[in-house]
Design an enzyme around this catalytic site. Structure first.
Site, PDB file in Angstrom:
ATOM      1  N   LYS A   9       0.821  -1.216   0.000  1.00 42.76           N
ATOM      2  CA  LYS A   9       0.000   0.000   0.000  1.00 42.76           C
ATOM      3  C   LYS A   9       0.859   1.271   0.000  1.00 42.76           C
ATOM      4  CE  LYS A   9      -4.067  -2.121   2.188  1.00 42.76           C
ATOM      5  NZ  LYS A   9      -5.000  -2.075   3.372  1.00 42.76           N
ATOM      6  N   TYR A  49     -12.095  -2.780  -3.833  1.00 40.51           N
ATOM      7  CA  TYR A  49     -12.745  -2.772  -2.525  1.00 40.51           C
ATOM      8  C   TYR A  49     -14.270  -2.775  -2.648  1.00 40.51           C
ATOM      9  CZ  TYR A  49      -8.197  -2.117  -0.277  1.00 40.51           C
ATOM     10  OH  TYR A  49      -6.909  -2.295   0.188  1.00 40.51           O
ATOM     11  N   ASN A 112      -2.240   0.086   7.214  1.00 37.73           N
ATOM     12  CA  ASN A 112      -1.747  -1.254   7.573  1.00 37.73           C
ATOM     13  C   ASN A 112      -0.843  -1.884   6.511  1.00 37.73           C
ATOM     14  OD1 ASN A 112      -3.723  -1.863   5.743  1.00 37.73           O
ATOM     15  ND2 ASN A 112      -4.983  -3.083   7.141  1.00 37.73           N
ATOM     16  N   HIS A 115      -2.049  -5.340   1.470  1.00 35.12           N
ATOM     17  CA  HIS A 115      -3.321  -6.005   1.189  1.00 35.12           C
ATOM     18  C   HIS A 115      -3.039  -7.407   0.674  1.00 35.12           C
ATOM     19  CE1 HIS A 115      -7.269  -6.811  -0.696  1.00 35.12           C
ATOM     20  NE2 HIS A 115      -6.549  -7.351  -1.651  1.00 35.12           N
ATOM     21  N   GLU A 126      -9.355 -10.281  -7.972  1.00 35.93           N
ATOM     22  CA  GLU A 126      -8.490  -9.123  -7.687  1.00 35.93           C
ATOM     23  C   GLU A 126      -7.283  -9.082  -8.613  1.00 35.93           C
ATOM     24  OE1 GLU A 126      -7.702  -9.294  -3.461  1.00 35.93           O
ATOM     25  OE2 GLU A 126      -9.773  -8.786  -2.961  1.00 35.93           O
TER      26      GLU A 126
HETATM   27  P1  IDP Z   1      -8.062  -6.876   5.062  1.00 36.04           P
HETATM   28  O1  IDP Z   1      -7.232  -5.825   4.346  1.00 36.04           O
HETATM   29  O2  IDP Z   1      -7.307  -7.488   6.223  1.00 36.04           O
HETATM   30  O3  IDP Z   1      -8.623  -7.918   4.137  1.00 36.04           O
HETATM   31  P2  IDP Z   1     -10.741  -5.727   5.200  1.00 36.04           P
HETATM   32  O4  IDP Z   1     -11.716  -5.942   6.288  1.00 36.04           O
HETATM   33  O5  IDP Z   1     -11.003  -6.409   3.888  1.00 36.04           O
HETATM   34  O6  IDP Z   1      -9.287  -6.115   5.755  1.00 36.04           O
HETATM   35  O7  IDP Z   1     -10.622  -4.164   4.966  1.00 36.04           O
HETATM   36  C1  IDP Z   1      -9.939  -3.655   3.835  1.00 36.04           C
HETATM   37  C2  IDP Z   1      -9.085  -2.486   4.239  1.00 36.04           C
HETATM   38  O8  IDP Z   1      -9.932  -1.417   4.659  1.00 36.04           O
HETATM   39  C3  IDP Z   1      -8.178  -2.724   5.457  1.00 36.04           C
HETATM   40  O9  IDP Z   1      -6.949  -3.354   5.115  1.00 36.04           O
HETATM   41  C4  IDP Z   1      -7.958  -1.319   5.957  1.00 36.04           C
HETATM   42  O10 IDP Z   1      -6.988  -0.636   5.150  1.00 36.04           O
HETATM   43  C5  IDP Z   1      -9.313  -0.688   5.704  1.00 36.04           C
HETATM   44  N1  IDP Z   1     -10.192  -0.765   6.881  1.00 36.04           N
HETATM   45  C6  IDP Z   1     -10.949  -1.803   7.271  1.00 36.04           C
HETATM   46  N2  IDP Z   1     -11.633  -1.529   8.392  1.00 36.04           N
HETATM   47  C7  IDP Z   1     -11.287  -0.266   8.721  1.00 36.04           C
HETATM   48  C8  IDP Z   1     -11.659   0.618   9.791  1.00 36.04           C
HETATM   49  O11 IDP Z   1     -12.447   0.276  10.675  1.00 36.04           O
HETATM   50  N3  IDP Z   1     -11.083   1.860   9.789  1.00 36.04           N
HETATM   51  C9  IDP Z   1     -10.197   2.264   8.827  1.00 36.04           C
HETATM   52  N4  IDP Z   1      -9.835   1.477   7.815  1.00 36.04           N
HETATM   53  C10 IDP Z   1     -10.363   0.229   7.751  1.00 36.04           C
HETATM   54 MG    MG Z   2     -10.109  -7.872   2.742  1.00 35.56          MG
END
Ligand code: IDP
Ligand code: MG
Length: 149
Positions: A9, A49, A112, A115, A126
Site C-alpha cells: 500500500k 474494494y 496497515n 493487502h 483481484e
Molecule cells: P483486510 O485488508 O485485512 O482484508 P478488510 O476488512 O477487507 O481487511 O478491509 C480492507 C481495508 O480497509 C483494510 O486493510 C484497511 O486498510 C481498511 N479498513 C478496514 N476496516 C477499517 C476501519 O475500521 N477503519 C479504517 N480502515 C479500515
Molecule cells: Mg479484505
C-alpha cells in the site's frame, strides 16, 4: 498450486518498505509470478474494494489507496492465499502479532501497509483487475524441489 494477489500500500511504498515486504514472501518460498507498480485511479480502487462500498471507512480507504503509488504482486504456491494472509497478519495492525508484516511495520487499521486476497475466488477476481494472463510469468524456482515434498 494456488495464486494470490498482494498489494504493497501507499504508506509502505512511501516508507521504503517495498523490499522488506517482498523479501518476506520470497523467503517463505512463494514464487513471484507478477509484479507491477501503479497509481490506482478511483474506479480501480472501488473495484478492488467493492465489498466495502457503503461502510464508514470506504471513502477514507479509497482516498488513502489512490493517494500515491502501490506495488502489486501475484504470488504462487500451495495454499498461497491462506499462507499469505498469515504472513501479513490481522487487519488491525494494533492487534497483529509480532512477526507478521502488519505486526512489525504498522500501528493502526487505517495504515496497515499491505493487502492480500482472503479467498481463492477473490484472488482470481483481484489479480485480474491488475494483470492479464500475458503479464504473468510461468517459471520454476530453482529451489522448488526443496520447498515441496
Ligand atoms: P483486510 O485488508 O485485512 O482484508 P478488510 O476488512 O477487507 O481487511 O478491509 C480492507 C481495508 O480497509 C483494510 O486493510 C484497511 O486498510 C481498511 N479498513 C478496514 N476496516 C477499517 C476501519 O475500521 N477503519 C479504517 N480502515 C479500515
Ligand atoms: Mg479484505
Amino acid at each position: 498450486m494456488e495464486r494470490t494477489f498482494v498489494m504493497i500500500k501507499p504508506d509502505a511504498v512511501q516508507r521504503g518498505l517495498v523490499g522488506e515486504i517482498i523479501k518476506r514472501f520470497e523467503q517463505k518460498g512463494l514464487k513471484i509470478v507478477g509484479l507491477k507498480m501503479i497509481q490506482m485511479d478511483r474506479d480501480l480502487a472501488e473495484q478492488l474494494y467493492d465489498i466495502h462500498k457503503g461502510k464508514p471507512f470506504f471513502e477514507p480507504l479509497i482516498q488513502y489507496i489512490t493517494s500515491a503509488p502501490v506495488v502489486t504482486l501475484v504470488l504462487e504456491g500451495e495454499n498461497a492465499v491462506n499462507i499469505v494472509r498469515k504472513i501479513i497478519g490481522a487487519t488491525n495492525a494494533a492487534e497483529a502479532n509480532p512477526g507478521t508484516i502488519r505486526g512489525d511495520f504498522a500501528l493502526t487499521i487505517g495504515r496497515n501497509v499491505v493487502h492480500a486476497s482472503d479467498a481463492p475466488e477473490r484472488a482470481q477476481y483481484e489479480l485480474s483487475l491488475f494483470f492479464s494472463e500475458k503479464d504473468l510469468c510461468n517459471w520454476k524456482r530453482i529451489d522448488q524441489d526443496w520447498l515441496y515434498e
